[in-house]
Scaffold this motif. Structure first.
Motif, mmCIF file in Angstrom:
data_model
loop_
_atom_site.group_PDB
_atom_site.id
_atom_site.type_symbol
_atom_site.label_atom_id
_atom_site.label_comp_id
_atom_site.label_asym_id
_atom_site.label_seq_id
_atom_site.Cartn_x
_atom_site.Cartn_y
_atom_site.Cartn_z
ATOM 1 N N LYS A 1 0.849 -1.046 -0.223
ATOM 2 C CA LYS A 1 0.135 -0.056 -0.188
ATOM 3 C C LYS A 1 0.698 1.095 -0.030
ATOM 4 N N GLN A 2 0.230 2.317 -0.314
ATOM 5 C CA GLN A 2 1.077 3.463 -0.576
ATOM 6 C C GLN A 2 1.808 4.017 0.786
ATOM 7 N N ALA A 3 1.300 3.868 2.027
ATOM 8 C CA ALA A 3 1.864 3.878 3.156
ATOM 9 C C ALA A 3 3.297 3.414 3.266
ATOM 10 N N ALA A 4 3.329 2.307 2.584
ATOM 11 C CA ALA A 4 4.792 1.495 2.839
ATOM 12 C C ALA A 4 5.856 1.834 1.394
ATOM 13 N N ALA A 5 5.416 2.903 0.975
ATOM 14 C CA ALA A 5 6.291 3.110 -0.541
ATOM 15 C C ALA A 5 7.940 3.113 -0.251
ATOM 16 N N GLY A 6 8.207 3.441 1.012
ATOM 17 C CA GLY A 6 9.566 3.581 1.248
ATOM 18 C C GLY A 6 10.226 1.822 1.346
ATOM 19 N N PHE A 7 9.194 0.895 1.080
ATOM 20 C CA PHE A 7 9.749 -0.440 1.017
ATOM 21 C C PHE A 7 9.891 -1.034 -0.202
ATOM 22 N N TRP A 8 9.396 -0.521 -1.224
ATOM 23 C CA TRP A 8 8.950 -0.823 -2.560
ATOM 24 C C TRP A 8 10.444 -0.987 -3.332
ATOM 25 N N PRO A 9 11.312 -0.221 -3.264
ATOM 26 C CA PRO A 9 12.594 -0.340 -3.899
ATOM 27 C C PRO A 9 13.414 -1.557 -3.487
ATOM 28 N N ARG A 10 13.222 -1.912 -2.136
ATOM 29 C CA ARG A 10 14.304 -2.858 -1.544
ATOM 30 C C ARG A 10 14.557 -4.198 -2.414
ATOM 31 N N PRO A 11 13.326 -4.936 -2.681
ATOM 32 C CA PRO A 11 13.459 -6.219 -3.493
ATOM 33 C C PRO A 11 14.403 -6.058 -4.756
#
Length: 305
Positions: free
Chosen positions: A269-279
């Motif tokens: 979800k948008q609130a966790a956008a900080g996670f998306w680049p990690r994988p």
């Protein structure tokens, strides 16, 4: 300047010819491909944001719905035959071939949410991916959930689910089940495994051919401290089934990726956008190891629109 990202609806056949709904999200010239596999009952659209992040970092991403889910659901769910092993053996395997074709000169990776991290072990082409990124992947053994979640799990398995099957013949969307409708066979197999401490680990040979002991590609599983379903113990138990792989389990606090809470599916979800680049950054590292001396990455580290 944001890169150009194309989104294309894509239907393809599973190993047995069943028609599956897919969505391709990719830059014009991808450097590699990623197959994104959903959690149980989550439609592919939940993963559109993280796929756009991957596309912004140079990856062609294929999202898809398993048989019985979302765009791959039948017109009549009652009497529809499907289970989780079908998702891995018939659907995931075919989807992986489709993903590889999106970037034929680059490696292919997988990104699996929850049950999406179980499926590589059932695939006939399980040795194809260069690495596997799991998100909130764990066993579903009820006794390995966090104590606060166990009463809800038992009620679902022993009361709510059986009542739904008796009345509807499947698990409908709504009520206590927030996902899409589930076929009877998916629920019954999931429930059977949920009461075994090693989930399906003690009877893999009974499920037919598998590759849990042959996958050597590295695996990273990101879980979150507020996920009461994918607890630390449950995640470790699932990772232990991949006996030949180099494994890493990272348990994060939601604040580490800029979110107040994440739980079992909030990472997308948008609130966790900080996670998306990690994988995808990790895929860059793996790809660099496959091609020493080559370009490491042209990654965009900020969340994609």
């Amino acid at each position: 300047m944001n890169p150009i990202i194309h989104e294309t609806e894509h239907r393809f056949d599973a190993r047995d010819g069943y028609s599956l709904a897919g969505l391709i999200i990719a830059p014009p010239t991808p450097k590699a491909a990623v197959l994104i596999s959903s959690g149980t009952g989550f439609p592919k659209e939940l993963y559109r944001r993280i796929a756009r992040q991957g596309a912004a970092m140079g990856y062609a991403c294929l999202l898809y719905d398993y048989r019985g889910i979302g765009g791959s659901a039948p017109s009549q769910m009652k009497g529809f035959a499907a289970d989780i092993v079908d998702w891995g053996r018939l659907d995931f395997s075919a989807a992986l071939d489709q993903a590889q074709a999106l970037a034929p000169h680059g490696p292919v990776f997988t990104l699996g949410h929850s049950v999406g991290g179980h499926l590589p072990g059932f695939a006939d082409n399980a040795l194809l991916p260069a690495a596997h990124a799991f998100v909130c992947t764990s066993t579903g053994y009820w006794g390995a959930h966090e104590p606060s979640y166990r009463p809800s799990a038992l009620f679902f398995w022993l009361v709510y689910g059986p009542a739904c099957l008796a009345l509807k013949g499947h698990i409908p969307s709504g009520g206590l089940w927030s996902g899409t409708a589930l076929p009877r066979g998916v629920f019954e197999q999931w429930r059977d495994w949920a009461f075994k401490p090693r989930y399906f680990g003690d009877f893999l040979h009974e499920l037919g051919p598998h590759a849990f002991d042959r996958i050597t590609a590295p695996i990273t599983d990101w879980t979150f401290a507020d996920d009461t379903l994918a607890s630390q113990r449950a995640a470790e138990d699932l990772m232990a089934l991949y006996t030949a792989a180099d494994k890493r389990l990272l348990r994060l606090a939601p604040a580490e990726v800029g979110a107040e809470s994440i739980g079992h599916f909030g990472a997308f979800k948008q609130a966790a956008a900080g996670f998306w680049p990690r994988p995808f950054s990790w895929f860059d590292e793996v790809a660099a190891g496959l091609n020493p001396g080559g370009p490491v990455s042209d990654a965009v580290s900020t969340p994609a629109p």
